[in-house]
Design a protein around this motif. Sequence first.
Motif, PDB file in Angstrom:
ATOM      1  N   ALA A   1      77.979  85.961  16.934  1.00 64.92           N
ATOM      2  CA  ALA A   1      78.152  86.367  17.883  1.00 64.92           C
ATOM      3  C   ALA A   1      79.449  86.394  19.103  1.00 64.92           C
ATOM      4  O   ALA A   1      80.012  87.179  19.847  1.00 64.92           O
ATOM      5  CB  ALA A   1      76.720  85.471  18.668  1.00 64.92           C
TER       6      ALA A   1
ATOM      7  N   LEU B   1      72.340  90.984  21.935  1.00 64.55           N
ATOM      8  CA  LEU B   1      74.235  90.340  21.020  1.00 64.55           C
ATOM      9  C   LEU B   1      73.868  91.286  19.117  1.00 64.55           C
ATOM     10  O   LEU B   1      74.401  91.560  19.046  1.00 64.55           O
ATOM     11  CB  LEU B   1      74.306  89.120  20.829  1.00 64.55           C
ATOM     12  CG  LEU B   1      74.290  88.548  22.265  1.00 64.55           C
ATOM     13  CD1 LEU B   1      74.114  87.241  22.129  1.00 64.55           C
ATOM     14  CD2 LEU B   1      76.162  88.458  21.845  1.00 64.55           C
TER      15      LEU B   1
ATOM     16  N   SER C   1      72.931  96.260  26.437  1.00 63.66           N
ATOM     17  CA  SER C   1      73.024  94.748  27.456  1.00 63.66           C
ATOM     18  C   SER C   1      71.604  94.424  27.564  1.00 63.66           C
ATOM     19  O   SER C   1      71.007  95.093  27.588  1.00 63.66           O
ATOM     20  CB  SER C   1      73.914  95.129  28.389  1.00 63.66           C
ATOM     21  OG  SER C   1      72.885  96.154  29.539  1.00 63.66           O
ATOM     22  N   GLU C   2      71.782  93.514  27.666  1.00 61.21           N
ATOM     23  CA  GLU C   2      70.044  93.120  28.807  1.00 61.21           C
ATOM     24  C   GLU C   2      70.461  93.039  29.539  1.00 61.21           C
ATOM     25  O   GLU C   2      68.959  92.895  29.797  1.00 61.21           O
ATOM     26  CB  GLU C   2      70.696  90.769  28.452  1.00 61.21           C
ATOM     27  CG  GLU C   2      71.897  90.609  29.912  1.00 61.21           C
ATOM     28  CD  GLU C   2      71.407  88.924  30.212  1.00 61.21           C
ATOM     29  OE1 GLU C   2      70.595  88.493  30.043  1.00 61.21           O
ATOM     30  OE2 GLU C   2      72.577  88.963  30.345  1.00 61.21           O
TER      31      GLU C   2
ATOM     32  N   LEU D   1      76.326  90.673  27.821  1.00 56.91           N
ATOM     33  CA  LEU D   1      75.736  89.792  28.617  1.00 56.91           C
ATOM     34  C   LEU D   1      75.647  90.048  30.583  1.00 56.91           C
ATOM     35  O   LEU D   1      77.261  90.027  30.426  1.00 56.91           O
ATOM     36  CB  LEU D   1      76.648  88.737  28.012  1.00 56.91           C
ATOM     37  CG  LEU D   1      75.830  88.545  26.850  1.00 56.91           C
ATOM     38  CD1 LEU D   1      76.629  86.908  26.287  1.00 56.91           C
ATOM     39  CD2 LEU D   1      74.213  88.738  26.080  1.00 56.91           C
TER      40      LEU D   1
ATOM     41  N   GLU E   1      67.240  85.952  15.365  1.00 59.25           N
ATOM     42  CA  GLU E   1      68.534  85.320  14.240  1.00 59.25           C
ATOM     43  C   GLU E   1      67.994  85.846  13.306  1.00 59.25           C
ATOM     44  O   GLU E   1      69.463  86.665  12.508  1.00 59.25           O
ATOM     45  CB  GLU E   1      68.979  83.742  14.718  1.00 59.25           C
ATOM     46  CG  GLU E   1      69.300  83.526  15.897  1.00 59.25           C
ATOM     47  CD  GLU E   1      68.332  82.754  17.065  1.00 59.25           C
ATOM     48  OE1 GLU E   1      68.870  82.726  17.899  1.00 59.25           O
ATOM     49  OE2 GLU E   1      67.306  83.477  16.455  1.00 59.25           O
TER      50      GLU E   1
ATOM     51  N   GLN F   1      69.362  88.771  25.755  1.00 61.70           N
ATOM     52  CA  GLN F   1      70.558  88.080  25.340  1.00 61.70           C
ATOM     53  C   GLN F   1      70.660  88.353  23.820  1.00 61.70           C
ATOM     54  O   GLN F   1      71.570  89.388  23.062  1.00 61.70           O
ATOM     55  CB  GLN F   1      70.822  87.060  26.063  1.00 61.70           C
ATOM     56  CG  GLN F   1      71.273  86.546  27.165  1.00 61.70           C
ATOM     57  CD  GLN F   1      71.715  85.920  27.869  1.00 61.70           C
ATOM     58  OE1 GLN F   1      71.993  84.859  27.132  1.00 61.70           O
ATOM     59  NE2 GLN F   1      72.295  85.912  28.805  1.00 61.70           N
ATOM     60  N   ARG F   2      69.344  87.856  23.156  1.00 63.84           N
ATOM     61  CA  ARG F   2      69.903  87.591  21.781  1.00 63.84           C
ATOM     62  C   ARG F   2      69.865  88.918  21.305  1.00 63.84           C
ATOM     63  O   ARG F   2      70.669  89.665  20.064  1.00 63.84           O
ATOM     64  CB  ARG F   2      68.884  86.691  21.109  1.00 63.84           C
ATOM     65  CG  ARG F   2      69.385  85.243  21.088  1.00 63.84           C
ATOM     66  CD  ARG F   2      67.592  85.183  20.829  1.00 63.84           C
ATOM     67  NE  ARG F   2      67.579  83.699  21.750  1.00 63.84           N
ATOM     68  CZ  ARG F   2      67.615  82.110  21.339  1.00 63.84           C
ATOM     69  NH1 ARG F   2      67.366  81.636  19.648  1.00 63.84           N
ATOM     70  NH2 ARG F   2      67.582  81.114  22.058  1.00 63.84           N
TER      71      ARG F   2
ATOM     72  N   TRP G   1      70.630  81.141  24.251  1.00 66.90           N
ATOM     73  CA  TRP G   1      70.780  82.606  24.710  1.00 66.90           C
ATOM     74  C   TRP G   1      69.542  82.663  25.440  1.00 66.90           C
ATOM     75  O   TRP G   1      68.434  82.448  24.132  1.00 66.90           O
ATOM     76  CB  TRP G   1      71.520  83.948  24.304  1.00 66.90           C
ATOM     77  CG  TRP G   1      72.659  83.695  23.701  1.00 66.90           C
ATOM     78  CD1 TRP G   1      73.848  83.841  24.538  1.00 66.90           C
ATOM     79  CD2 TRP G   1      73.251  82.782  22.380  1.00 66.90           C
ATOM     80  NE1 TRP G   1      74.993  83.879  24.502  1.00 66.90           N
ATOM     81  CE2 TRP G   1      74.806  83.685  22.497  1.00 66.90           C
ATOM     82  CE3 TRP G   1      73.163  83.582  20.958  1.00 66.90           C
ATOM     83  CZ2 TRP G   1      75.857  83.401  22.244  1.00 66.90           C
ATOM     84  CZ3 TRP G   1      74.289  83.261  20.362  1.00 66.90           C
ATOM     85  CH2 TRP G   1      75.577  83.476  21.006  1.00 66.90           C
ATOM     86  N   SER G   2      68.906  83.669  25.998  1.00 65.58           N
ATOM     87  CA  SER G   2      67.561  84.370  25.735  1.00 65.58           C
ATOM     88  C   SER G   2      67.110  85.408  24.553  1.00 65.58           C
ATOM     89  O   SER G   2      68.333  85.679  24.272  1.00 65.58           O
ATOM     90  CB  SER G   2      67.508  84.634  27.388  1.00 65.58           C
ATOM     91  OG  SER G   2      68.654  86.395  27.479  1.00 65.58           O
ATOM     92  N   ASP G   3      66.058  85.741  25.057  1.00 63.75           N
ATOM     93  CA  ASP G   3      65.833  86.759  23.750  1.00 63.75           C
ATOM     94  C   ASP G   3      66.153  87.941  24.008  1.00 63.75           C
ATOM     95  O   ASP G   3      67.154  88.445  22.980  1.00 63.75           O
ATOM     96  CB  ASP G   3      64.179  87.259  23.519  1.00 63.75           C
ATOM     97  CG  ASP G   3      63.666  85.657  22.866  1.00 63.75           C
ATOM     98  OD1 ASP G   3      64.195  84.642  22.622  1.00 63.75           O
ATOM     99  OD2 ASP G   3      62.461  85.657  23.033  1.00 63.75           O
TER     100      ASP G   3
ATOM    101  N   ASN H   1      70.448  77.819  19.477  1.00 59.90           N
ATOM    102  CA  ASN H   1      71.201  78.929  20.444  1.00 59.90           C
ATOM    103  C   ASN H   1      70.799  79.075  22.005  1.00 59.90           C
ATOM    104  O   ASN H   1      69.866  78.911  21.777  1.00 59.90           O
ATOM    105  CB  ASN H   1      71.324  80.205  19.338  1.00 59.90           C
ATOM    106  CG  ASN H   1      71.814  80.976  18.578  1.00 59.90           C
ATOM    107  OD1 ASN H   1      73.591  79.751  18.974  1.00 59.90           O
ATOM    108  ND2 ASN H   1      71.780  80.829  17.520  1.00 59.90           N
TER     109      ASN H   1
END
Length: 260
Positions: A248, A37, A78-79, A259, A194, A33-34, A29-31, A27
């Motif tokens: 996600a 999510l 959100s991030e 995001l 994850e 963003q993860r 995505w940045s941390d 994946n």
Amino acid sequence: MANSLEAAKSELVELAHRRMQHAIADNAWSDRQRLALTCRILFDGGHDSGLAGQITCRTGTPGRYYTQQLGLGFDEISERNLLEVDEDLNVIEGAGMANPANRFHTWIYRHRSDVNCIVHTHPAHVAALSMLETPLVVSHMDTCPLYDDCAFLPKWPGIPVGNEEGEMITRALGDKRAVLLAHHGHVVTGRTIEEACVLAMLIERAARLQLLAMSAGDIKPMPPELAIEARNWITTDKRHAAAFAYYARRALRTHADCLA
């Protein structure tokens, strides 16, 4: 012509793992963003309980982690509105304050260098099971990642804002990835965001299955060697990455705002 119909199961498992390394992408995505999510995924998965629950992950700086702002629900994270806090819950970056119950996360991070993400929520079926003061019972193939990997804290320590609660929860968790907290909820940990997210989704499903099975009769135990085989089959970084990516994609259909 087929060349694997005479192969042993162990050979086929190894072949599948090798193929996953190439077929399943990591994946991107940045941390932050993860983590955002994960909040939306768990909201959709029934983990919402008002403002209760915390989800954290380590940052690149020792003694600091990301978490959500107190006052926002999981469906609002959100991030951009995540906080970076230190071990005393002082806000290093972001606006607002962290949930004071995040204190026990600090205890887990200090005692478990392998843990990079912690999810603590009160989903309905986990909460219902916790009211029975009953440990989680894993007796279905799908829930085997939690087989012999979910501890139980039978004593409710009250609101988890003190250091006593941090010590108690950390001690109960031990070297396992999850712990069911009587009269409370659950804590799951992961080496990756994850992994923690997928296990959090799984523990609620496991609790729901357990309650359904208990209402119909006695739960029959799984053969330990087969349960361990299933746990090892499912519990890999690539499987967690693939499952998280699916969750996600599903979440982003209705939560695109998480995001930037």
